[in-house]
Design a protein around this motif. Sequence first.
Motif, PDB file in Angstrom:
ATOM      1  N   ILE A 248      38.256  46.913  46.359  1.00 27.77           N
ATOM      2  CA  ILE A 248      36.838  46.600  47.132  1.00 27.77           C
ATOM      3  C   ILE A 248      37.019  45.171  47.827  1.00 27.77           C
ATOM      4  N   MET A 249      38.344  44.505  47.669  1.00 26.50           N
ATOM      5  CA  MET A 249      38.436  42.972  47.928  1.00 26.50           C
ATOM      6  C   MET A 249      38.066  43.210  49.670  1.00 26.50           C
ATOM      7  N   THR A 250      37.317  42.103  50.163  1.00 22.13           N
ATOM      8  CA  THR A 250      37.449  41.489  51.546  1.00 22.13           C
ATOM      9  C   THR A 250      38.204  40.342  51.651  1.00 22.13           C
ATOM     10  N   PRO A 251      38.682  40.149  52.762  1.00 19.21           N
ATOM     11  CA  PRO A 251      39.245  38.782  53.522  1.00 19.21           C
ATOM     12  C   PRO A 251      38.502  37.779  52.901  1.00 19.21           C
ATOM     13  N   GLU A 252      37.113  37.729  53.038  1.00 16.66           N
ATOM     14  CA  GLU A 252      36.333  36.658  52.874  1.00 16.66           C
ATOM     15  C   GLU A 252      36.316  36.430  51.254  1.00 16.66           C
ATOM     16  N   LEU A 253      36.175  37.448  50.260  1.00 17.32           N
ATOM     17  CA  LEU A 253      36.019  37.295  48.962  1.00 17.32           C
ATOM     18  C   LEU A 253      37.484  36.627  48.582  1.00 17.32           C
ATOM     19  N   ARG A 254      38.440  37.405  49.126  1.00 14.93           N
ATOM     20  CA  ARG A 254      39.845  36.883  48.678  1.00 14.93           C
ATOM     21  C   ARG A 254      40.158  35.302  48.774  1.00 14.93           C
ATOM     22  N   ALA A 255      39.618  34.885  50.071  1.00 15.42           N
ATOM     23  CA  ALA A 255      39.624  33.570  50.075  1.00 15.42           C
ATOM     24  C   ALA A 255      38.814  32.813  49.558  1.00 15.42           C
ATOM     25  N   ASP A 256      37.636  33.127  49.006  1.00 20.06           N
ATOM     26  CA  ASP A 256      36.838  32.518  48.121  1.00 20.06           C
ATOM     27  C   ASP A 256      37.459  32.251  46.719  1.00 20.06           C
ATOM     28  N   MET A 257      37.678  33.414  46.244  1.00 18.41           N
ATOM     29  CA  MET A 257      38.238  33.333  44.804  1.00 18.41           C
ATOM     30  C   MET A 257      39.585  32.886  44.774  1.00 18.41           C
ATOM     31  N   GLY A 258      40.446  32.941  45.792  1.00 11.00           N
ATOM     32  CA  GLY A 258      41.509  32.391  45.660  1.00 11.00           C
ATOM     33  C   GLY A 258      41.593  30.765  46.046  1.00 11.00           C
ATOM     34  N   ALA A 259      40.473  30.364  46.706  1.00 18.38           N
ATOM     35  CA  ALA A 259      40.076  28.764  46.379  1.00 18.38           C
ATOM     36  C   ALA A 259      39.819  28.299  45.244  1.00 18.38           C
ATOM     37  N   ALA A 260      38.848  29.434  44.520  1.00 16.70           N
ATOM     38  CA  ALA A 260      38.417  28.724  43.239  1.00 16.70           C
ATOM     39  C   ALA A 260      39.625  28.693  42.246  1.00 16.70           C
ATOM     40  N   ALA A 261      40.518  29.776  42.388  1.00 14.87           N
ATOM     41  CA  ALA A 261      41.882  29.499  41.435  1.00 14.87           C
ATOM     42  C   ALA A 261      42.433  28.535  41.685  1.00 14.87           C
ATOM     43  N   VAL A 262      42.744  28.087  42.864  1.00 18.49           N
ATOM     44  CA  VAL A 262      43.631  26.997  43.518  1.00 18.49           C
ATOM     45  C   VAL A 262      42.878  25.649  42.867  1.00 18.49           C
ATOM     46  N   GLU A 263      41.724  25.434  42.955  1.00 15.64           N
ATOM     47  CA  GLU A 263      40.899  24.322  42.795  1.00 15.64           C
ATOM     48  C   GLU A 263      41.201  24.194  41.057  1.00 15.64           C
ATOM     49  N   ALA A 264      41.126  25.285  40.410  1.00 20.39           N
ATOM     50  CA  ALA A 264      41.365  25.448  38.945  1.00 20.39           C
ATOM     51  C   ALA A 264      42.730  24.662  38.457  1.00 20.39           C
ATOM     52  N   ALA A 265      43.732  25.349  39.106  1.00 19.59           N
ATOM     53  CA  ALA A 265      45.056  24.780  39.234  1.00 19.59           C
ATOM     54  C   ALA A 265      45.228  23.268  39.429  1.00 19.59           C
ATOM     55  N   ARG A 266      44.623  22.872  40.558  1.00 14.76           N
ATOM     56  CA  ARG A 266      44.738  21.410  41.023  1.00 14.76           C
ATOM     57  C   ARG A 266      44.135  20.365  39.948  1.00 14.76           C
ATOM     58  N   ASN A 267      42.878  20.654  39.440  1.00 14.34           N
ATOM     59  CA  ASN A 267      42.036  20.141  38.555  1.00 14.34           C
ATOM     60  C   ASN A 267      42.892  19.683  37.354  1.00 14.34           C
ATOM     61  N   ILE A 268      43.687  20.642  36.990  1.00 13.57           N
ATOM     62  CA  ILE A 268      44.718  20.255  35.539  1.00 13.57           C
ATOM     63  C   ILE A 268      45.960  20.021  35.855  1.00 13.57           C
ATOM     64  N   ASN A 269      46.142  19.713  37.147  1.00 12.97           N
ATOM     65  CA  ASN A 269      47.594  19.141  37.526  1.00 12.97           C
ATOM     66  C   ASN A 269      48.551  20.259  37.301  1.00 12.97           C
ATOM     67  N   TYR A 270      48.221  21.470  37.539  1.00 16.09           N
ATOM     68  CA  TYR A 270      48.943  22.708  36.899  1.00 16.09           C
ATOM     69  C   TYR A 270      50.588  22.628  37.788  1.00 16.09           C
TER      70      TYR A 270
END
Length: 679
Positions: A248-270
């Motif tokens: 059920i993934m849409t390109p927009e939702l994938r981009a949104d969730m992907g951005a949140a995941a990337v921010e989570a990683a950046r926030n802890i210097n992963y």
Amino acid sequence: MSSIRKILIANRGEIAVRVMRTAQRLGISTVAVYSDADAQAPHVACADEAVRIGPGPVGESYLVIDNILDAARQTNADAIHPGYGFLSENADFATAVQKAGLIFIGPDADAISLMGNKAAAKRRMIEAGVPCVPGYEDADQSDERLIKAALEIGFPIMVKAAAGGGGRGMRLVQDMDALKNALVTARSEAANAFGSDELILEKAIIYPRHVEIQIFADRHGHVVHLGERDCSVQRRHQKVIEESPCSIMTPELRADMGAAAVEAARNINYVGAGTVEFLLDQTGAYYFLEMNTRLQVEHPVTEMVTGLDLVELQIRVAQGEPLGMQQEDVSLKGHAIEVRLYAEDPNNDFMPATGKIAAWRPADMAHIRFDAGVVEGQEISPFYDPMVAKVIAYGDDRETARKRLVEALRQTALLGPATNRDFLVTCLEKEVFIKGEATTAFIGEIFGETGYTADPINHETVALQAVLHFIHDRQQALARAICVPDALKNFSTVGAVQTPYSLLIGEDTYDLIVSSAKAGSYQVDFNGEEDLPTIHVETHDNEQVHADVTLSFNVNNQICKSRAVVDANVLYHALQSSNQALFLSSTNQLIVTDDGVDGSAGGMVTAPLHGRVIDVFVQVGDKVEEGQKLAIVEAMKMQHEIFSEVDGDVVDVRIISDQQVSVNDLMIEIAEKEDEENS
């Protein structure tokens, strides 16, 4: 940059073999570590070198950091890959590896420590603006505070171990009456699995999907996501089926969730491979669940749709290399679905199964990948997780991948211990899954309170089992004969050869007679069941019962195929026909005497599986009631509660805490209370 020459894999089973495969392709030597229980395991044979690290129990082998570091020093390894599970998310281990001057193929200890504790991770994600499920994650762990928090959150809630995952230390609680016991059992399971009994509470999101984002980060500031995996099909919070992409993934939702995941990683210097897990509700809202700071069990589906080797990326990042890709370089092509093949008995509440693998014959099909850690003749041990293999199918679209996976499972034979293969096929064939509508409630809704129960075995299947016994018996007899022409193999001066059988299949006994006037043609009659017609069975191949041969049969005009092997007088059989695929085991009771006791019966409480006694709640002289908890046995990382089947008095207790028990060991004896009406 540091070029890695030799990697020690601090793990076992299929993940160890999988890491070795990539390392060796890159020209890197590999070192296996093994316990006494794994001395003959495939990962040991696959490695260039192997070092023993202790006895079977994980607390004396795979979890002993000093033993693993000693193995690295002995073999001059310059890097350690932790795999998943065991020490893969242990910050102390990562620190110890680095202090020893070795490269840890994973994130830094600080990131592991932060994200390894659900409470701390959730607090950090809230600060970073990542959507989170409402709940309680504070330091006060008293029952009073947790009960108060539960009332503030509102039922239903999830009780979770703060320090771990995989469904251990996790309970869904519907009301206050169930909360106190859930806290006790969750703490106990968490402490045994992760060494910490800290808990968090979360509002239970009803009918969500479990969607996770694969991220990768290097030491040069680059962070990308590699799309998502839908891991919604779970049993007791443990993943059963995973796929990419989410249906059920849409390109927009994938981009949104992907951005949140990337921010989570950046926030802890992963740095390295990681997975940010979310709950996706029916409105499209998503909530941070946890971050796994390691490679995931389900990483192959991402590899198949991206064309990337995630273990190779891990090694390159660990060497200090840049990722070599930007987000726009990542694309998903086609669809991949993975199932986890477990040694467990779905018909017995999915109890872990142990024992010898009599035959292992994975399907040989295009677009099918097997990541396995077993070989024929190997003993499935009670010490480790019961997953023995992963089966992954790829297709240009979801339905093609699904059909290929079903066919691959049907053609696969793992004979010996009980497995969940037939359960997996059933799940993949359900209409809800076919439509891509499965949520985390899928298994509970499909199979209900009683859980999975296999379809009843029909008489045609039993007849075929009897014919297989007949063929094997004749095969053994002819092997002892000097020379018998084919024309005389079933010759008898008094007509067709007739052989009686009394087959024990599961808990049912079938009495039948197999008759054969000529090789390749049989008829089976059931004793005492005159209403059942004679079943005719014909073979189409050279008749040999062993797993290297696929036999074709015509059973009452239905074509089916079989792989069968006999081990210790038990005939194991993989059956495939147009409408079913199942594993069976049967014993001919006319030639085999069973001296053991199988399972608990009345007041004789026996161990349902191999494991370790965690607690005993009764002593001699206690009065017990039917349904009363007697003990807890831990096996393959899960705890199993043992209940009384009768009312009565405890007359014998043969177990104590921390004792190892084997299946069918007598643990507790109860003198059953006499029925007052009959006394």
